[in-house]
Design an enzyme around this catalytic site. Structure first.
Site, PDB file in Angstrom:
ATOM      1  N   LEU A 191       0.794  -1.413  -0.154  1.00 24.62           N
ATOM      2  CA  LEU A 191       0.002  -0.028  -0.068  1.00 24.62           C
ATOM      3  C   LEU A 191       0.858   1.329  -0.104  1.00 24.62           C
ATOM      4  O   LEU A 191       0.211   2.276   0.158  1.00 24.62           O
ATOM      5  CB  LEU A 191      -0.976   0.114   1.127  1.00 24.62           C
ATOM      6  CG  LEU A 191      -1.954  -1.074   1.181  1.00 24.62           C
ATOM      7  CD1 LEU A 191      -2.806  -0.953   2.496  1.00 24.62           C
ATOM      8  CD2 LEU A 191      -2.883  -1.101   0.156  1.00 24.62           C
ATOM      9  N   LEU A 248       0.511   8.609   3.611  1.00 21.80           N
ATOM     10  CA  LEU A 248       1.133   7.435   3.180  1.00 21.80           C
ATOM     11  C   LEU A 248       0.781   6.042   3.827  1.00 21.80           C
ATOM     12  O   LEU A 248       0.378   5.983   5.227  1.00 21.80           O
ATOM     13  CB  LEU A 248       2.508   7.639   3.539  1.00 21.80           C
ATOM     14  CG  LEU A 248       3.561   6.473   2.984  1.00 21.80           C
ATOM     15  CD1 LEU A 248       3.529   6.485   1.322  1.00 21.80           C
ATOM     16  CD2 LEU A 248       5.238   6.796   3.422  1.00 21.80           C
ATOM     17  N   CYS A 249       0.387   4.787   3.071  1.00 25.11           N
ATOM     18  CA  CYS A 249       0.058   3.777   3.891  1.00 25.11           C
ATOM     19  C   CYS A 249       0.963   3.201   4.509  1.00 25.11           C
ATOM     20  O   CYS A 249       1.683   2.125   4.116  1.00 25.11           O
ATOM     21  CB  CYS A 249      -0.436   2.954   2.703  1.00 25.11           C
ATOM     22  SG  CYS A 249      -1.941   3.449   2.090  1.00 25.11           S
ATOM     23  N   GLN A 250       1.330   3.569   5.849  1.00 22.50           N
ATOM     24  CA  GLN A 250       2.492   3.149   6.603  1.00 22.50           C
ATOM     25  C   GLN A 250       1.869   3.464   8.083  1.00 22.50           C
ATOM     26  O   GLN A 250       1.184   4.072   8.336  1.00 22.50           O
ATOM     27  CB  GLN A 250       3.677   3.626   6.345  1.00 22.50           C
ATOM     28  CG  GLN A 250       4.081   5.157   6.597  1.00 22.50           C
ATOM     29  CD  GLN A 250       5.078   5.663   6.234  1.00 22.50           C
ATOM     30  OE1 GLN A 250       5.748   5.270   5.434  1.00 22.50           O
ATOM     31  NE2 GLN A 250       5.545   6.771   6.654  1.00 22.50           N
TER      32      GLN A 250
END
Length: 518
Positions: free
Chosen positions: A339, A494-496
């Site tokens: 992601l 941000l996908c984190q």
């Protein structure tokens, strides 16, 4: 790219339904159950064949003994797969049946084996002896084995669900009662296979297993081309990137081809011909998935030794050992790669580049394809060299693949590293320590199988909410806009687990993920 990912995400429920399909899961689990047979038999194959490269040939009695063990294990692979697939399919069918009225999977396995033999083998009779034709009892009969397992499971469920069985008095011991309960579905299964075999042979003049191979051969040939390979392995990485269990969707469709092509390669090599098949199990394990899905072996070394970000170096040091053995969940979920739009391009296209390089070496430079099966946990470079039989061109190809992967990943790695360094420069040492602790927890979850795409996305959304709330308190004038964004509009995250900026997504929106062998 954002639009592409969003489009794929809309179809995620459909893809997850495919991954949970009981037929595909039975193929996958049944095939996984026979992998020890493939690996064990390949040990004898390696011992018998690899010394020939250096001009050493075993005496005939030793050579025959080595090949006997190979033929008596790999040679009956489809028989074993018919049984294991029938077992897992029966387990899936039982979930739809009452607990007190279940399919006996042992009986189901036996029926599937007999049905498969009826569909795939001819009787060989001479004046001295008689036996089975073994042509389709190995890897060539895998598709027929799957069909036999499914037909058996469907017939059993039909009769067991409707209690069309031989019923015994309650005083009869359960094991004896179960034996009589299985008589009708077992007899119907064998009768169906027997009648179908007679009709099919009368109509076409050959067994059903041979007919299946002839029908699917054009598909196997197309899948072995540049476009077919790109579609197969690009889709596997693409699904994984958005949190869908890609191998569960892709692998069952090509499982038979992966093993059959390796068997054909070995037979061609032994006959002095060119082993030209590219779509093989060894190619998937060690070339496409070098370091795990997305060919992340090179990337983890970048994280460990080239990153300036403390966070990225910490992730690299923690993940480098498992990634070397093709277990890359710690990197995928802790970096994260899943992601994370920064790594979308190399994650999808590095595996395609790797398999294309292999095909170029096979098609234009005359290198033989993969002939030997090794455990998937063998480090990619070692598995590549051994699986290709220590051919000199294999060393050249391996070096080229590593260079290409480095070139593909490096610009994106450098951009992500700069972004993380900028984030770290804006926070205090205490915050950085807390963030690294959170990252360590994510690594631990990945090792234990608790991390998935949904948990990664949830962490990103929570971080975005905290960041926006902080911005709102620092800038009252922007409060209305922030509140509006948090009330349902898209926020940039941000996908984190930590950090923002990178991809549009609704705060708090979950995502169905799946963990699997990378």
């Amino acid at each position: 790219m954002e639009q592409l990912i969003a489009t794929i995400e809309k179809g995620q429920p459909f893809f997850n339904a495919i991954a949970r399909n009981k037929y595909l899961k039975a193929i996958r689990d049944g095939f996984i159950s026979v992998i020890p047979i493939i690996i064990f038999s390949s040990i004898f194959c390696l011992v018998a064949s690899v010394p020939n490269i250096w001009g050493f040939y075993w005496p005939d009695d030793i050579n025959n003994a080595l090949w006997k063990c190979y033929n008596y294990s790999m040679g009956i692979l489809a028989i074993a797969c018919a049984a294991t697939t029938a077992k897992h399919f029966a387990d899936a069918q039982n979930r739809d049946l009452p607990k007190n009225n279940q399919i006996n999977f042992i009986s189901c396995m036996c029926a599937a084996i007999i049905g498969f033999l009826l569909l795939s083998s001819d009787t060989i009779a001479t004046d001295a002896a008689s036996g089975f034709n073994t042509t389709y009892l190995g890897s060539k009969g895998l598709l027929t084995a799957f069909i036999a397992a499914f037909v058996t499971g469907i017939i059993y469920k039909f009769f067991i669900k409707r209690n069309i069985t031989v019923k015994m008095p309650e005083q009869v011991p359960p094991n004896i009662s179960q034996t009589f309960k299985d008589i009708i579905p077992f007899s119907v299964c064998i009768t169906v296979f027997w009648v179908f075999d007679i009709v099919f042979r009368a109509a076409f003049g050959f067994c059903f297993a041979q007919g299946v191979i002839q029908v699917f051969q054009p598909l196997f040939t197309a899948a072995d081309g540049y476009i077919g390979l790109a579609v197969i392995y690009g889709a596997m990485s693409l699904f994984w990137f958005v949190g869908v269990h890609g191998p569960s969707i892709v692998e069952p469709a090509i499982a038979a081809a992966l093993v059959a092509n390796m068997t054909d390669n070995l037979a061609a090599f032994q006959a002095g011909q060119h082993a030209s098949a590219v779509l093989t199990q060894g190619a998937q394990y060690f070339v496409v998935c070098m370091g795990g899905t997305g060919a992340t072996l090179v990337l983890v070394f970048m994280f460990c030794f080239l990153a300036k970000s403390q966070e990225m170096r910490a992730v690299g040091k923690a993940a480098i050992v498992p990634v070397c053995f093709a277990v890359n969940e710690p990197l995928l979920f802790a970096a994260p790669i899943v992601l994370n739009p920064v790594f979308f391009v190399p994650f999808v296209f590095a595996p395609i580049a790797n398999i294309w390089i292999l095909k170029i070496f096979i098609d234009f430079l005359g290198m033989n394809g993969f002939m030997y099966t090794l455990p998937w946990t063998v480090p990619g470079p070692i598995g590549t060299i051994m699986g290709l039989g220590f051919q000199p061109l294999a060393f050249v190809m391996l070096a080229l693949i590593l260079v290409v992967d480095f070139v593909l990943y490096y610009p994106f790695f450098r951009a992500y590293d700069a972004q993380k360094c900028a984030e770290e420069a804006e926070i205090s040492e205490e915050e950085l320590a807390a963030k690294n602790a959170e990252k360590a927890a994510k690594l631990n979850d990945a090792f234990q199988g608790k991390a998935d795409a949904k948990s990664v996305a949830a962490g990103a959304a929570a971080e975005a909410v905290r960041a926006d709330a902080s911005a709102a308190s620092a800038a009252p004038a922007a409060e209305a806009t922030t509140a509006s964004d948090l009330n349902g509009k898209r926020v940039l995250v941000l996908c984190q687990g930590g950090g923002t900026s990178g991809r549009l997504r609704r705060a708090g929106q979950g995502r169905q993920g799946a963990r699997h062998r990378s």
